[in-house]
Motif scaffolding. Structure first.
Motif, PDB file in Angstrom:
ATOM      1  N   LYS A 252       2.488   5.191   0.790  1.00 40.43           N
ATOM      2  CA  LYS A 252       2.899   5.323   2.193  1.00 40.43           C
ATOM      3  C   LYS A 252       3.946   6.432   2.345  1.00 40.43           C
ATOM      4  N   ASN A 253       4.254   6.776   3.589  1.00 40.35           N
ATOM      5  CA  ASN A 253       5.247   7.820   3.863  1.00 40.35           C
ATOM      6  C   ASN A 253       6.677   7.331   3.709  1.00 40.35           C
ATOM      7  N   THR A 254       6.887   6.014   3.723  1.00 42.20           N
ATOM      8  CA  THR A 254       8.237   5.467   3.599  1.00 42.20           C
ATOM      9  C   THR A 254       8.306   4.505   2.425  1.00 42.20           C
ATOM     10  N   LEU A 255       9.489   4.416   1.851  1.00 43.23           N
ATOM     11  CA  LEU A 255       9.722   3.468   0.766  1.00 43.23           C
ATOM     12  C   LEU A 255      10.062   2.099   1.335  1.00 43.23           C
ATOM     13  N   GLY A 256       9.890   1.072   0.526  1.00 44.72           N
ATOM     14  CA  GLY A 256      10.331  -0.258   0.927  1.00 44.72           C
ATOM     15  C   GLY A 256       9.223  -1.219   1.301  1.00 44.72           C
ATOM     16  N   GLY A 257       7.978  -0.777   1.288  1.00 47.11           N
ATOM     17  CA  GLY A 257       6.894  -1.675   1.681  1.00 47.11           C
ATOM     18  C   GLY A 257       7.147  -2.177   3.090  1.00 47.11           C
TER      19      GLY A 257
ATOM     20  N   SER B 153       6.511   0.656  -3.726  1.00 42.57           N
ATOM     21  CA  SER B 153       7.967   0.631  -3.555  1.00 42.57           C
ATOM     22  C   SER B 153       8.417  -0.479  -2.615  1.00 42.57           C
ATOM     23  N   GLY B 154       7.652  -1.570  -2.569  1.00 36.75           N
ATOM     24  CA  GLY B 154       8.116  -2.741  -1.833  1.00 36.75           C
ATOM     25  C   GLY B 154       9.291  -3.359  -2.570  1.00 36.75           C
ATOM     26  N   PRO B 155       9.819  -4.446  -2.073  1.00 39.23           N
ATOM     27  CA  PRO B 155      10.988  -5.060  -2.713  1.00 39.23           C
ATOM     28  C   PRO B 155      10.792  -5.346  -4.203  1.00 39.23           C
ATOM     29  N   ASN B 156       9.622  -5.846  -4.579  1.00 44.38           N
ATOM     30  CA  ASN B 156       9.392  -6.150  -5.995  1.00 44.38           C
ATOM     31  C   ASN B 156       9.260  -4.888  -6.832  1.00 44.38           C
ATOM     32  N   GLY B 157       8.569  -3.887  -6.294  1.00 46.71           N
ATOM     33  CA  GLY B 157       8.449  -2.623  -7.015  1.00 46.71           C
ATOM     34  C   GLY B 157       9.799  -1.952  -7.200  1.00 46.71           C
TER      35      GLY B 157
END
Length: 176
Positions: free
Chosen positions: A38-43, A14-18
């Motif tokens: 990971k526990n948070t979205l956004g990479g 869920s990084g920017p590209n995902g």
């Protein structure tokens, strides 16, 4: 719970590209499963209290300016969902052992003024990129396409690909 086969697409990460991929697929009417380990979205695109309470750090901070300037992310109503970018007067600083530091400011000229003997070299590198940015931004930050601005983009790319140490030795004399 649905299985992976119940979705039209599965996006891993869920990084920017995902996130951009998942949003684009969803906007096209597909059902999308977005997976993140990971526990948070956004990479790397998040802010966290890493040292002291109330003192927030941009994790992988080099990514944040790209998010702010992303032609794709600018089309989304992210502020409606709580996204707020903080725009500090000094974007980054590099401290030296003698107690001084080099500061990256929002103004190319202000940054250059803090670089002493290298002010002109910095201006020669950065000013042309800034002057041409409106013409090359969507190509530099967007999908690869052929367009009439290809020469300007190629010139930007050549400078952007140079290792920082090599560029520093070729163009700069001072430590800052």
């Amino acid at each position: 719970m649905q299985g992976h086969a119940d979705y039209d697409a599965v996006v891993v990460g869920s990084g920017p590209n995902g996130l951009a991929a998942a949003i684009t697929l969803q906007q096209a009417g597909l059902s999308v499963l977005l997976l993140e380990a990971k526990n948070t979205l956004g990479g790397g695109m998040h802010t966290a209290e890493l040292t002291l309470p109330g003192f927030r750090h941009d994790v992988c901070s080099a990514i944040h300016p790209m998010g702010v300037n992303s032609p794709f992310f600018r089309t989304l109503p992210l502020a409606e969902y709580g996204l707020a970018y903080i725009d500090p007067p000094v974007a980054a600083a590099h401290p030296f052992d003698d107690g001084t530091s080099a500061l990256l400011r929002h103004s190319i000229r202000e940054t250059a003024q803090g670089l002493g003997v290298d002010a002109e070299a910095y201006m020669q590198i950065m000013a042309p990129i800034r002057a041409q940015w409106a013409d090359i931004e969507s190509t530099v930050l967007g999908p690869l396409t052929l367009n009439p601005r290809l020469l300007r983009i190629a010139l930007f790319g050549v400078q952007a690909m140079m290792p920082a140490q090599w560029l520093a030795k070729l163009r700069f004399r001072g430590e800052a």
